[in-house]
Every structure is written in C-alpha cells, then in structure tokens.
Motif scaffolding. Structure first.
Motif, PDB file in Angstrom:
ATOM      1  N   ARG A   1      -4.667   1.185   0.713  1.00  0.00           N
ATOM      2  CA  ARG A   1      -3.941  -0.026   1.102  1.00  0.00           C
ATOM      3  C   ARG A   1      -3.540  -0.024   2.572  1.00  0.00           C
ATOM      4  NH1 ARG A   1       0.314  -0.589  -3.857  1.00  0.00           N
ATOM      5  NH2 ARG A   1       1.486   0.781  -2.469  1.00  0.00           N
ATOM      6  N   SER A   2      -3.781   1.068   3.300  1.00  0.00           N
ATOM      7  CA  SER A   2      -3.377   1.132   4.695  1.00  0.00           C
ATOM      8  C   SER A   2      -4.269   0.230   5.539  1.00  0.00           C
ATOM      9  CB  SER A   2      -3.479   2.573   5.205  1.00  0.00           C
ATOM     10  OG  SER A   2      -4.806   3.044   5.095  1.00  0.00           O
ATOM     11  N   GLY A   3      -3.641  -0.660   6.293  1.00  0.00           N
ATOM     12  CA  GLY A   3      -4.377  -1.565   7.159  1.00  0.00           C
ATOM     13  C   GLY A   3      -4.950  -2.768   6.466  1.00  0.00           C
ATOM     14  N   ARG A   4      -4.767  -2.918   5.156  1.00  0.00           N
ATOM     15  CA  ARG A   4      -5.312  -4.052   4.417  1.00  0.00           C
ATOM     16  C   ARG A   4      -4.179  -4.961   3.969  1.00  0.00           C
ATOM     17  NH1 ARG A   4     -10.634  -2.949   2.778  1.00  0.00           N
ATOM     18  NH2 ARG A   4     -11.171  -0.727   2.821  1.00  0.00           N
TER      19      ARG A   4
ATOM     20  N   GLY B   1       1.301  -5.787   2.466  1.00  0.00           N
ATOM     21  CA  GLY B   1       0.556  -4.887   3.339  1.00  0.00           C
ATOM     22  C   GLY B   1       0.500  -5.407   4.758  1.00  0.00           C
ATOM     23  N   SER B   2      -0.705  -5.646   5.268  1.00  0.00           N
ATOM     24  CA  SER B   2      -0.916  -6.159   6.615  1.00  0.00           C
ATOM     25  C   SER B   2      -1.082  -7.668   6.580  1.00  0.00           C
ATOM     26  CB  SER B   2      -2.146  -5.499   7.249  1.00  0.00           C
ATOM     27  OG  SER B   2      -2.001  -4.099   7.304  1.00  0.00           O
TER      28      SER B   2
ATOM     29  N   GLY C   1       2.932   6.095   0.391  1.00  0.00           N
ATOM     30  CA  GLY C   1       1.822   5.280   0.856  1.00  0.00           C
ATOM     31  C   GLY C   1       0.523   5.631   0.153  1.00  0.00           C
TER      32      GLY C   1
ATOM     33  N   GLY D   1      -3.577   5.444   0.409  1.00  0.00           N
ATOM     34  CA  GLY D   1      -4.537   5.378   1.505  1.00  0.00           C
ATOM     35  C   GLY D   1      -5.383   4.125   1.507  1.00  0.00           C
TER      36      GLY D   1
ATOM     37  N   ARG E   1      10.748   0.507   7.090  1.00  0.00           N
ATOM     38  CA  ARG E   1       9.621   0.309   6.185  1.00  0.00           C
ATOM     39  C   ARG E   1      10.107   0.090   4.762  1.00  0.00           C
ATOM     40  NH1 ARG E   1       6.637   4.268   8.246  1.00  0.00           N
ATOM     41  NH2 ARG E   1       7.277   5.790   6.692  1.00  0.00           N
TER      42      ARG E   1
ATOM     43  N   LYS F   1     -10.160  -0.427  13.508  1.00  0.00           N
ATOM     44  CA  LYS F   1      -8.712  -0.262  13.589  1.00  0.00           C
ATOM     45  C   LYS F   1      -8.142  -0.935  14.836  1.00  0.00           C
ATOM     46  CE  LYS F   1      -8.343   3.982  10.894  1.00  0.00           C
ATOM     47  NZ  LYS F   1      -7.905   5.417  10.886  1.00  0.00           N
TER      48      LYS F   1
END
Length: 810
Positions: free
Chosen positions: A252-255, A284-285, A248, A250, A75, A552
């Motif tokens: 920005r997680s998954g975006r 990000g993703s 990390g 929060g 990562r 998700k």
C-alpha cells in the motif's frame, strides 16, 4: 701535503641495504613529490570541520528523536480524526463459538451518553462517530466466509479485531488457516478479543487468559488480548484500536486505495459494457485521474471522471465547548498540531482526465509474425525436397491383416500367405459375449413370483453397494494421485534428475535440445537464444531498478489528483456487464491505483517457501495473491541461487526457498505473495508464501537430466561403460560431453565398442566397481502462458472466467 678535490669512493664490498617496499601504495615521499606542495580539498575540509560539543550533540539527537515522534503521531492522526477518512476496522471470528453480530451491536451502543451517530453501509457494516474518543470508526463485517473475500477486506483495513473463544482451543482449524494467510499477506495492527470469559469463575479467568496468550504467541509475538463482555470493555476496545501503533503494509506504500461503500452500474440494454460508479474515501496516497485502477477480482479499468461529493457520516464536533463556543484545551492542542475540526462541507467538483496523459489498457505487445529474418531456400534444397516428395508418393504401402496387439516388428515376420487372421473389434467381442450370456438366461414366463422378488431385492442391494463404492472411490481418487506424486518426488530426491535412456529411440533424437556444459556456474548461456513465441507478447525494462526509482519521483509531481481523505465517486468506463452480474457474490469491492506499466505483461519471479506437506509439481495450477492481484498460473520452480543460470526444481521443496516464475502483469515491489491450491471440496488451501523477487525475462532457468551408465570392465584409468547408450552413433554424438561419477571421478568418451552402445572411457583415476558414470545434459525451459486474471470464488464463475480468457488471449 694534503690532496684536495678527491672524495672517497665505495669499493666492491660496500654494504648495500634494501630499499623500503611500499607495495601497491605510494610512499609519503612519492606523494609529496607528485603534489608539488599542493594540498587536497579533503584535508582542508577535515581541518576546518567544527566538532560539536557534548551538549550540542545531545541536543541534536533529542531534536531528531522528537521530529520522528511527531511524524509518527501525525501519521496516526491522519486516520479517524478531522476530515481524514474514518478508522477502518474489520471484525473477523477465529472460532465457531463466537458471535460477531453481538460485538457489532455492542459497539453501536457502547457510548450512549455522548449520543454517537452512525450510518449503515451498503456493503455491510457501519460508520460510527464517537465524540468522547474524538475518533470516527468504520466497522466491516465480512459477509462471505471464503478466504479470498476475507483477505480482500484485510488488504485495505487499518486495524483488525480477532474474536476468539474461551475454550481449551481458542481458535479452530479454519481460524488458524485464516490467521496464517493474514500473516503471509501482511497483517496490519491487530487486537484479540475474548467473548464469554465473564461466565467463567473468577479464579479461572486469569489462568484462562494466560493459556490463550500462549496459544496466540505460537503465531504472533506480543499479542494484545482484551475482553468485550460489557459496554465499558467495548469502549476500551475502541480506544485501544484508535491509539495503538499502526503497521505499514508494503503493497500500500505510495498507492491510493479505496473500500467501495456504494456502487451503481449504468448501461444500455443493447450494450455489453457500461459505466460503474463507485463511492468511498480515498486512502493512502493521492488518486490520479489519469492512472489506471484495479478492482480486485474484476480487472484493470480507466477512469472516466472523479466527482467529489458530500460524506454520508461527516466528522462530528466535540460538545466540550464553553458558553462562548470556544474550543476546549484538547481541541486547541490538536488544532495546533495540524488537525482540522471543522464540519465536512458539502461540495460538488468534477475532475476529468487528460487524453494526452491518460494511460491505456495495453496488456500485450503487438506480435509481428514476419518480424524475424526470413531466408529463401536454395535450388539444391528445393530439388532435394521434390525428390523426397516423389519417393514418398511412389512408395507403396503394404497392408497386412495381423492379430490384434501385434507390433510393427512382429508384423514384419508374418508371411503373405497367412492372410486368414482377422482383427476382431471390441464391439464384436462384446456382442458375442452378450449373445452367449442370453442363451443361458431363462425367459420371464419360467420365473415364479418369488424368484422375481428375490431378483429385484438382489438388484437393489447390488445398486446400493455400487453407489456406496463409487462414492468412496471418488474420495480416494485424490489420495491415489497424491500417492503417485509422493512416490515420484521421493524418487527424484533419491536419484535427482536421473532418467533412463530409451532403447527404442535414438538418444541424439530424444535429447536433441539438450547440451553439455563444462561448468554449470561459469559456462556462458545467451539469455536471448531460442526464445519462445510468448516472449514477443511481453514487455521488458532496460533497467527495472531505475524504472522503479523514476516512478517514485513521478509520484511527487502529480497535479491532476485528489487528496487522500476525500470522499469521492469514481466513474469507471467500459466495465463488462457480466462482471456486474457477479458482484452480488462478493462481500466487498476494493480498488487500488496502478503505477505506470503495471498493466503490461512480463515474467515475474516469486521467492516462495512451502508451508504444506502436499506434493506440488512444477507447472501445476496454483492460485496466486500477489499484492492486490489475484490470478491463476502454472509456475515454474527453480533454485534460489546466485549466478547466471538456475536449475529447475521438478517439485516444490518442503524446506528452503524456491523461485517460482510465471507470466503475469508487472508489479513493483514490495508485494507479498500467497499461493493456494483447490482441494477436492473446492476450498482454498495455502501451500506456499513469500515475496515478489523481481521482474526479469532474462533469468535463465535450466532443466538438467542425468544419463547413467555402469562400469563393465575396468583397466586402471580406462573402463568400458554400458547401459548409457544402445547404439554407436549415439556414443559418437555425445562424445564431446564430459563424464562424471558419483564418487567424484571425471573423464571423457574415447571410442564406441561394438554395436550395443558400449563405450571405452578414460578417467582421471581408477574407478571402483560400485561407482556410477553420469552424463549431465541441460536445456533452457520457460513457463507456460497460463495466466488467468479472474479467480472466481464459486463454481458459477467458471463460465465467466473461460469467456474472459478467450476474449482476452485468443
């Protein structure tokens, strides 16, 4: 002769022992009888389970630990190396004595031997490639000093470098305010750098560093402190930033998100909207072409197409090669771990959305005014309405001339013969006073030259004094407002929810929307009862948690998307031209992708905690930063409790957690929330921070009022109460509601006494003369529809904000 076939029988006095009581569980014998010899599968699996030896368990834990470590390293390698996007670093000064441009120039020339290549960015900053560190950095310098612009930069950055001074106070007031906002919003990996410490004596440097570390530890734990006075120290700073552990965030997680490095607007002269082309690295993703995107400070838009283009500053290969052009040992090790050190290939590829799968920009639900149940009035209701209208038309209004300031009650006692009263208007009084004043003023011919000079000097002095006084009064207006709010908040804390019953208006009319509850915790309250018209415009999920899980799962099934790390140009359609005209005021532009349904309106609840001494009243206008969104709203504060009903808080409490409810677009947690208010100078001041609690329109917020009365006569359990109501009809109306006292007594109203609102009440025990009788009434309240999606940074944006609000919601 022995008798056979006869057994002994127990007599009446035989001892009878009690049987064993197994309680709610079955005994082992009962279980064996019911199973009838069958064995459960669970017991079989337990017997056949293989127990690992000590060496095997140690080996297994070591494998899990190494896999997690490898995951963290991979990562970390996804940023700044190979074809991954460059390491995004933001330089932020926290003291007015530091120079950010000096550090920026030192970074560009910190490693001249390895000949670094760098390219400037149109939004400010530059991209630098350091082959010695095998890392690529993108440095951002916020050109605007406003809190909104600096927070916008930190949202997308990978690391933050704070510049502090070597004075007694390493951070000034503005720097401390910025640091507190960063921590509340979500701070990535950070490093603190000190400038000018080499100019101090050598003996004082160590003690100065310790003192600076103590000051920083008041806001952060275990800060990293470095000095950047020489090129070698600057290179060590970049090495530390590249190798430090990433934190990390929060939201920005998954975006997928992007820092816009280049923008271009294409529009015809006669059109109000056009196409905005923004270029940058996808971070990000993966970026889905069918999803909506949000430009911070602009709004939500649809993607017209995505174009993959060549990068302006590609990854530069290391020069540590042998004569056969073979990779070095370090490059081979990194290549085995999955890194690609090939040069960035230039290619052009377009990705178009699917019209059947592309999300729309529907923000509100369609409101049908005829959707509710309609009933036609009966013949008796129509006849009563006609009789009432005829009586009102035939009724003559008596007009009397009364003195100014006379009430309706006083006017009814004035006889008709007193018709000589005339109501003088304010303009007539002012004119008469002015005429009287002119009679005593001398004419201009009678004044001498000296008198004229004295009059002019006096007039100038008076005008200057008036200007100074007016300027001082303008500054004190906010203090007077805060003083009034402070007194009201203190009164509410001393006497919570207590109000006085009006003597001129019937209580059953004034409090007709309120109801009594037997128990605030257990009494039922239908969440679908008497909803306002705004609830027809919002959306609600049947299960918000299940929808979050489904989204998700949908993220892993995307096909029409661009991988993270790709340098692309995104075409956004239907962008208003008025927004582009304001782009010069923003230091940076950032883009975030939206999950499904995140453009739709609903009721959001934030768990906030106050961080100011300013008095904030419920439904006051605040500026919210929720994740990547910025908007204005008037929140409704309520208690953060467990249950089906939650009591309204009239003010933001200075301690504890409170829930703020607003109408806003749906946002899936986790998302940090920061609330600001504008001070008289127009600057933003942080007043609260917290997190997104949940999205639920059915959360019942109840406003409580307390009507108080005082004992007049006490006779054991019976008492005469006065000052709660002022007529017997109100007493009969509120007779079913339970009464309580401040000393814990409970009772009910038995009957009214007289015509002045006295009432006879019965309590569970005798009252004391200093006790106070209270009646608690409740009413459900809803937040105001005050959502404004644009938060301008200057006063010139107010006109654009109002036009956007009218176009969207009118």
């Amino acid at each position: 002769m022995a008798v056979t076939g006869i057994s002994h029988k127990a007599g009446l006095w035989k001892q009878q022992n009690k049987s064993h009581k197994t309680g709610r569980h079955r005994s082992k014998g009962q279980i064996d009888v019911q199973n009838k010899g069958r064995v459960s599968v669970k017991n079989l699996s337990t017997k056949q389970r293989k127990v690992l030896q000590k060496a095997s368990r140690r080996n297994r834990s070591q494998q899990i630990r190494s896999s997690k470590r490898e995951e963290v390293l991979n990562r970390k390698r996804l940023i700044g190396t190979g074809q991954s996007p460059p390491h995004l670093v933001t330089l932020i000064p926290l003291h007015e004595s530091v120079d950010v441009k000096e550090l920026s120039a030192a970074i560009q020339c910190c490693d001249e031997e390895s000949s670094p290549s760098f390219a400037p960015l149109s939004t400010g900053g530059f991209t630098i490639n350091l082959p010695r560190l095998k890392h690529r950095y993108q440095i951002i310098l916020p050109t605007s000093s406003t809190i909104s612009d600096v927070l916008n930069c930190v949202r997308v950055t990978d690391s933050v470098v704070f510049l502090i001074g070597c004075n007694d106070n390493c951070m000034d007031k503005v720097g401390i305010q910025l640091l507190e906002c960063f921590i509340a919003q979500g701070l990535p990996a950070s490093v603190f750098c000190v400038q000018g410490i080499d100019k101090m004596p050598i003996k004082q440097r160590s003690s100065t560093k310790k003192e600076i570390t103590k000051q920083i530890e008041q806001y952060m734990s275990a800060p990293k402190l470095l000095t950047v006075d020489t090129p070698q120290e600057t290179l060590n700073l970049l090495r530390c930033v590249g190798e430090m552990k990433h934190r990390g965030i929060g939201m920005r997680s998954g975006r997928s998100y992007m820092l816009v490095e280049k923008s271009e607007f294409v529009c015809e002269d006669n059109e109000s909207t056009g196409t905005l082309k923004i270029s940058g690295h996808v971070r990000g993703s993966r970026l889905d072409v069918n999803k909506l995107v949000h430009l911070v400070g602009w709004g939500d838009f649809q993607i017209q197409q995505i174009e993959k283009i060549a990068e302006h500053c590609p990854w530069k290969m290391s020069k540590n090669r042998n004569q056969n052009n073979e990779m070095s040992t370090d490059e081979k090790m990194v290549s085995i771990r999955g890194e690609m050190y090939q040069p960035f290939q230039s290619f052009d590829e377009f990705l178009l959305p699917d019209p059947a799968q592309q999300q729309d920009l529907t923000r509100e639900a369609e409101v049908d005014p005829l959707d509710g149940e309609q009933t036609w009035p009966t013949e008796e209701e129509l006849r009563e309405a006609e009789d009432t209208s005829s009586l009102q038309s035939n009724k003559k209004k008596l007009q009397k001339r009364v003195p100014k300031g006379t009430s309706d009650y006083q006017a009814s006692w004035i006889l008709d013969e007193n018709e000589d009263w005339e109501e003088a208007s304010g303009s007539e009084i002012d004119e008469d006073a002015f005429e009287d004043r002119e009679e005593f003023q001398p004419c201009d011919e009678e004044l001498s030259q000296a008198d004229e000079d004295e009059a002019e000097t006096a007039s100038v002095m008076m005008s200057e004094m008036e200007d100074t006084a007016s300027q001082y009064d303008d500054k004190m207006e906010d203090d007077q407002d805060q003083l009034a709010r402070f007194r009201e908040q203190r009164t509410n804390e001393m006497f919570p929810d207590e109000i006085d019953t009006p003597a001129t208006v019937n209580a059953r009319t004034r409090f007709q929307r309120y109801r009594g509850l037997k128990s605030f915790r257990t009494s039922p309250w239908d969440p679908k009862e008497n909803l306002p018209s705004e609830y027809a415009r919002i959306f609600q999920f049947q299960s918000f948690e299940n929808m979050k899980k489904r989204i998700k799962k949908m993220e892993t099934e995307e096909n029409s998307s661009v991988e993270a790390g790709t340098y692309v140009t995104v075409y956004l359609k239907d962008v208003p031209k008025s927004f582009v005209n304001q782009a010069s005021m923003l230091s940076t532009i950032t883009m975030f992708s939206l999950f499904p349904h995140e453009q739709k309106m609903s009721v959001l609840h934030f768990a906030l905690k106050s961080c100011t001494e300013r008095s904030i009243k419920s439904k006051d206008e605040l500026i919210f930063h929720v994740g990547f969104r910025q908007f204005k709203a008037r929140p409704l504060f309520s208690q953060h409790t467990v249950g089906s009903k939650h009591k309204l808080e009239r003010f933001l409490p200075t301690s504890g957690v409170v829930v703020a409810s607003v109408y806003a677009p749906i946002t899936f947690p986790p998302a940090n929330v920061v609330a600001f208010v504008k001070d008289p100078n127009g600057d933003l001041e942080q007043v609260a921070n917290g997190t997104l609690f949940k999205v639920d329109p059915d959360r019942v917020v109840v406003k409580r009022i307390v009507l108080s009365g005082h004992p007049f006569r006490i006779n054991k359990r019976a008492a005469t109460i006065r000052y709660m109501f002022f007529n017997p009809d109100d007493v009969l109306w509120f007779k079913p509601v339970e009464l309580r006292t401040k000393w814990g007594r409970r009772g009910h109203i038995k009957e009214p006494l007289g015509t002045h609102g006295h009432m006879k009440c019965i309590f569970d025990s005798q009252l004391t003369s200093q006790d106070t009788v209270m009646m608690m009434l409740y009413k459900r309240v809803f937040p105001k529809w005050s959502y404004c999606p644009i938060t301008p940074n200057t006063e010139s944006d107010v006109a654009m904000e109002e036009s956007f609000d009218e176009e969207l919601f009118t």
